[in-house]
Each structure stands twice: as structure tokens, then as C-alpha cells.
Design a protein around this motif. Structure first.
Motif, PDB file in Angstrom:
ATOM      1  N   UNK A   1      50.254  38.076  44.977  1.00  0.00           N
ATOM      2  CA  UNK A   1      49.502  36.827  44.907  1.00  0.00           C
ATOM      3  C   UNK A   1      48.006  37.082  45.142  1.00  0.00           C
TER       4      UNK A   1
ATOM      5  N   UNK B   1      46.411  38.627  42.151  1.00  0.00           N
ATOM      6  CA  UNK B   1      46.162  37.631  41.102  1.00  0.00           C
ATOM      7  C   UNK B   1      44.957  36.763  41.476  1.00  0.00           C
ATOM      8  N   UNK B   2      44.876  36.409  42.758  1.00  0.00           N
ATOM      9  CA  UNK B   2      43.727  35.606  43.197  1.00  0.00           C
ATOM     10  C   UNK B   2      42.430  36.353  42.959  1.00  0.00           C
ATOM     11  N   UNK B   3      42.456  37.662  43.232  1.00  0.00           N
ATOM     12  CA  UNK B   3      41.241  38.459  42.999  1.00  0.00           C
ATOM     13  C   UNK B   3      40.905  38.478  41.509  1.00  0.00           C
ATOM     14  N   UNK B   4      41.959  38.603  40.685  1.00  0.00           N
ATOM     15  CA  UNK B   4      41.719  38.685  39.239  1.00  0.00           C
ATOM     16  C   UNK B   4      41.213  37.374  38.644  1.00  0.00           C
ATOM     17  N   UNK B   5      41.625  36.255  39.224  1.00  0.00           N
ATOM     18  CA  UNK B   5      41.113  34.979  38.685  1.00  0.00           C
ATOM     19  C   UNK B   5      39.752  34.633  39.285  1.00  0.00           C
ATOM     20  N   UNK B   6      39.252  35.514  40.159  1.00  0.00           N
ATOM     21  CA  UNK B   6      37.914  35.305  40.709  1.00  0.00           C
ATOM     22  C   UNK B   6      37.876  34.310  41.844  1.00  0.00           C
ATOM     23  N   UNK B   7      38.986  34.204  42.577  1.00  0.00           N
ATOM     24  CA  UNK B   7      39.012  33.267  43.706  1.00  0.00           C
ATOM     25  C   UNK B   7      37.974  33.674  44.746  1.00  0.00           C
ATOM     26  N   UNK B   8      37.280  32.708  45.331  1.00  0.00           N
ATOM     27  CA  UNK B   8      36.309  33.049  46.384  1.00  0.00           C
ATOM     28  C   UNK B   8      37.041  33.706  47.561  1.00  0.00           C
ATOM     29  N   UNK B   9      36.318  34.513  48.328  1.00  0.00           N
ATOM     30  CA  UNK B   9      36.949  35.246  49.432  1.00  0.00           C
ATOM     31  C   UNK B   9      37.517  34.303  50.491  1.00  0.00           C
TER      32      UNK B   9
ATOM     33  N   UNK C   1      39.154  31.697  49.939  1.00  0.00           N
ATOM     34  CA  UNK C   1      40.508  31.359  49.512  1.00  0.00           C
ATOM     35  C   UNK C   1      41.455  32.542  49.703  1.00  0.00           C
ATOM     36  N   UNK C   2      40.919  33.753  49.530  1.00  0.00           N
ATOM     37  CA  UNK C   2      41.782  34.933  49.611  1.00  0.00           C
ATOM     38  C   UNK C   2      42.112  35.253  51.073  1.00  0.00           C
TER      39      UNK C   2
ATOM     40  N   UNK D   1      40.280  41.678  50.894  1.00  0.00           N
ATOM     41  CA  UNK D   1      39.045  41.375  50.178  1.00  0.00           C
ATOM     42  C   UNK D   1      39.030  42.022  48.810  1.00  0.00           C
TER      43      UNK D   1
END
Lengths: 223, 295
Positions: free
Chosen positions: B203, B206-214, B216-217, B295
Motif C-alpha cells: 500500500x 502504491x501511495x508513493x507511486x501515486x505521489x501521495x504527500x508524506x 499521508x504516507x 518515506x
């Protein structure tokens, strides 16, 4: 849209995955990356997604030199790129709807807009009736369509796909390729890595042939 | 949904999913905070007793036998004129004997066995509470020691000062022990957060790949640590409260009579807030450290 200059990637003890790659892909173009296993197709896509950094040379996407982006700029850049993988990379604990809206949710998009856009894109890939299903309840083709919906939900400028039909039978592969053609018809740049020559012939777009990490040829595939 | 709302929702889901390991983590941090709470409660009550004793500490000025009245009167006047003195009471030899017989009835024979009253007359000097232990008291006692008609001067605050020092050392040792336990609890929380991070690796990718702000990660993992730590501390305050209620019911009257305060006191609001806040803080810190790799 994409320009690589002397791009190289070395793994381990001097093993070149890519070497001196000079390549240009125009905005709105549909390009196949092909070549045997180990040719460097996936490495190039990983460099374009900034999952890895180049050992040498530069990658410029939409005027941005990817080597010079800060951590926060990398995240901002990735929001402009959609990705599709062979193994779908769906979150098993989330429903189809949640998997797709997830990309909007983590960007802080308003809930109503998330719902509307997610439904729109799932309808486009023909899965509006499976919104509440979990990935394990879907066929391979359906899972890949969910992954494509997720890649498109942010309306990216660029879509990267790494062997998107690798786990699918020929009929489903054609179905998926049709989706990519439609995406491209809307003006989105599409780069698909595959070693399926039949599929390349069927779609009939520009082909970048890689071998041993180097450019082996550029060709316009017959329609 | 904001990053904070998202982080809380995801952290809550993760804690529910973690089940037993989350419960172990809460239990471990609770044990650390129960120890801290126990020390704090003991400390609060010991401090109250000490404060009370310190406030009631007085200077006893023992007089030589057969002291002329004018010398005694002059001495009493001198004492009353001192700004640090709140009250002066003269205790005659007879009164001192009567007090002894009243306080120790079983030793009455001892007092009557000697040919004459062995107790000296004295002035009991009550000091102003704010002056107790100050340099002026030392000056006063030193001045009285050499004065005509004075046999001895006792100031019982000195042993209380020593006792206070011993209690402070014990409090420091307790704080160190509680700190070590909290560190251990922090490591446990971090381990649980790492497990959760491992379970959600896909998960996160995927969050990193969709460019989620840190935010959120990493946010959900920091909040997960925060909630685990806070829950542990709240459990600890509840357990300490139960222990207090039981101790107050069964031991309270005896203990209160022995230490001289009306009743045992539970943790003050400040101590309880510090404990719960500390739990949240330790948890959040552990979550922050554990989620660095996200991160």
C-alpha cells in the motif's frame, strides 16, 4: 514529452541495465518498449517513475530534469504520471472503488469529486457493476482494468505500463490494449513495455527496441 | 478527507487489524506508566506528609532549672520580637511531665521512679511556615544557644531536611526507572508500528507511486503509535486509580493515622495529564521513528 540523454543504470558490480540511451518520445505519442528479458524495458520505466535514479545521463519529462527533483517535487511529478504493472498492484484489503479513489483521496481531493471521478473512470473501463468487489473476487482482466482506472483517475499527462498484459490471455490482452489506445486518443502520452510482438503488430504504433540496455532499433510497427 | 482525518482512520483500522500485538503494546506501555503513576502517587503523598511536618516543625528552647522569672520573661520577650516567630508557648516542668504521662501511660512508672521531675521547662517556638528552614532560623537558634538561661536548643527541621533529601533521591531513582520502562515501552510500540508498516508495504509503495504527500504516507503510522501510547497511559491511570481506591479503603485509615494526614491523595490533575500526555508523546515518537522507512 520524454527525452533521455546518455541514460545509464548500473546495478551491483558494474552490470549495465541501461547504457547510453538517447531517446525522444513526443507528447501524445503511443510507444512500445520491446526487447527480450533483461533488455532494460522495466529499468527505463522505473527511471521514468523515479523508483530508481540513473547512474549516468539525464531523463527529462515535460521539461523537468528528473535527477534534480527534491523529494517533494518527486511526489508532485508522480501525480502527473499514471502507472500500470503486470501484477496489477492493487490493495487487497480495499474494494475496487477504494483502490481507484485512493489515488484521489491521498491527494486531498474533495469527497464528492472523488466519487464522481472514480465512478466515471470505472464506468469507462466497464467495471461500474463491481464497485464493492475486492481484488481477489475479480478476474485477471478485471483487476488490470481496475489498475488502468486507477492510473487514469488523476488525468495524468503520461501513462507508463510495464507488461500490462503479461498475466492475461490474448483476448483480454487485446481488450486492455484497446483501453490504452483510447487513453492515447484523448491526448495522453502512453509508454507500454511488452515483449508480445503480436500485440505490438495488432496495435501498430512506434516501437523502441532495446537489447542489453541499449537502443537496438526504432520502428513503426505495421498496422 | 484531510491528512489528519485519513491518518486517524487508517491508524484505527490498523490497530483493529493488529489485535493481539496492539494489545501487547498497550499493555507494555501501561505497565511502564503504572510504575510511573505508582511512583508519582507515592511521591505526592510523601511530599504532603513532609510538607505538613515541615510546616509544623518548631524550635524547642530548653531552659536551665530554677531559672529566675525575669530572665525567663526577657527570653520570652526576645523570642516574640523575632519576625520569623509565629507563636511562643511556655511549657513548664510540670506540664512537660504531664504530657509525657499522657502520651506514654505505660511508662508512667519510669517518670515517677526518679526522685525529681526530670523534664526541663521549655519554650516551644512555632515559626512562620515561609521562614521554616531559612537562614534566619539558623541564626536564631545559634543566637539562643549561647544565651543566659538556655540549656539546649533543638530544631527538629534538620532531620526533616535530611529526610527530604533522601525522598528526593528516591524520587530521582524512581524517575530513572520509569524512564527506562518508558523507553522499553517506546520500543514495543515501534515494533508494532513496524509490523503494521511491513503488512502495508504494498500500500505504501502504491501511495508513493501515486505521489501521495508524506503526511499521508507516514501520518497513519505516527498516529498509530500515538494512539497505542495514549491508550496505554489511560489504562495506567485507570489502574492506578483502582489501586488508590483499594488502598484508601483498606489501608487508608491506618496509614493516614500513622503519617498524620487526613487521607491518602490520588494523583493531581497535573500528574494525570502529564502521564497521559507522556503516553501520547512516547507513542508518537516511537511511531515517528518506526515510520522513517515509509518515506
Amino acid at each position: 514529452m520524454i527525452e533521455t540523454q546518455g541514460l545509464g543504470k548500473i546495478y551491483g558490480r558494474g552490470l549495465y541495465a541501461l547504457r547510453g540511451l538517447n531517446l525522444t518520445i513526443d507528447k501524445g505519442e503511443f510507444v512500445f518498449l520491446t526487447g527480450p528479458s533483461g533488455a532494460g524495458k522495466s529499468t527505463l520505466l522505473r527511471l521514468l517513475l523515479l523508483q530508481e535514479t540513473p547512474t549516468e545521463g539525464e531523463v527529462i519529462v515535460a521539461g523537468r530534469n528528473l535527477s534534480r527533483l527534491s523529494r517533494h517535487e518527486v511526489q508532485a511529478y508522480r501525480r502527473t504520471v499514471g502507472f500500470v504493472f503486470q501484477d496489477f498492484k492493487l490493495i487487497p484489503t480495499k474494494t475496487v472503488f477504494e483502490n481507484v479513489s485512493f489515488a484521489l483521496r491521498v491527494l486531498g481531493t474533495a469527497v464528492e469529486q472523488q466519487r464522481r471521478r472514480t465512478y466515471q473512470v470505472l464506468k469507462w473501463v466497464g467495471l461500474q457493476h463491481r464497485l464493492n468487489s475486492f481484488p481477489e473476487e475479480l478476474s485477471g482482466g478485471e483487476q488490470q482494468r481496475v489498475a488502468i482506472a486507477r492510473a487514469l483517475v488523476n488525468e495524468p499527462q503520461l501513462v507508463l505500463a510495464d507488461e500490462p498484459t503479461g498475466n492475461l490471455d490474448p483476448d483480454l490482452s487485446l481488450e486492455i490494449m484497446n483501453l490504452f489506445r483510447e487513453i492515447n486518443a484523448g491526448g495522453t502520452t502512453v509508454v507500454v513495455a511488452t515483449h508480445d510482438r503480436e500485440l505490438i503488430k495488432w496495435v501498430g504504433r512506434r516501437v523502441v527496441q532495446l537489447e542489453h540496455g541499449q537502443l537496438a532499433g526504432l520502428a513503426e510497427a505495421p498496422k | 478527507m484531510t491528512a489528519l482525518g485519513y491518518a486517524f482512520a487508517e491508524a484505527w483500522t490498523s490497530i483493529r487489524r493488529a489485535g493481539r500485538s496492539a494489545a501487547v503494546s498497550i499493555g507494555t506501555i501501561a505497565v511502564a506508566f503504572i510504575t510511573l503513576g505508582g511512583f508519582l502517587m507515592a511521591s505526592v503523598n510523601v511530599q504532603r506528609v513532609l510538607d505538613r511536618w515541615l510546616e509544623s516543625a518548631e524550635v524547642s528552647v530548653y531552659l536551665v532549672d530554677e531559672l529566675p522569672d525575669e530572665v525567663r520573661t526577657a527570653l520570652e520577650l526576645h523570642l516574640r520580637q523575632q519576625p520569623i516567630v509565629a507563636a511562643v508557648e511556655f511549657v513548664s516542668k510540670e506540664k512537660a511531665l504531664a504530657r509525657f504521662e499522657a502520651d506514654f501511660p505505660e511508662l508512667q512508672d519510669v517518670a515517677t521512679a526518679v526522685p525529681q521531675n526530670p523534664f526541663p521547662a521549655a519554650f516551644e517556638v512555632r515559626l512562620r511556615p515561609e521562614e521554616a528552614g531559612g537562614p534566619d532560623v539558623d541564626e536564631l537558634t545559634a543566637g539562643l544557644s549561647g544565651r543566659d538561661g538556655v540549656a539546649d536548643v533543638r530544631y527538629d527541621r534538620r532531620w526533616l531536611t535530611r529526610l527530604t533529601n533522601v525522598v528526593r533521591t528516591a524520587q530521582l531513582a524512581a524517575a530513572v526507572i520509569a524512564g527506562v520502562l518508558m523507553l522499553g515501552a517506546g520500543f514495543t510500540v515501534a515494533a508494532v508500528v513496524r509490523l503494521s508498516l511491513h503488512a502495508r508495504r504494498g500500500e505504501i509503495d502504491i501511495m508513493q507511486l501515486v505521489g501521495a504527500p508524506f503526511s499521508y504516507i507516514r501520518g497513519p503510522f505516527i498516529v498509530e503509535g500515538l494512539l497505542l501510547g495514549g491508550a496505554g497511559a489511560i489504562v495506567a491511570v485507570a489502574v492506578v486509580a483502582l489501586a488508590y481506591t483499594a488502598a484508601a479503603r483498606w489501608l487508608g485509615p491506618d496509614l493516614a493515622g500513622f503519617i498524620g494526614v487526613a487521607q491518602l491523595q490520588f494523583l493531581g490533575l497535573r500528574e494525570a495529564v502529564v502521564m497521559v500526555g507522556g503516553g501520547f508523546g512516547v507513542g508518537a515518537a516511537a511511531g515517528t521513528v518506526a515510520s522513517r522507512s515509509a518515506r
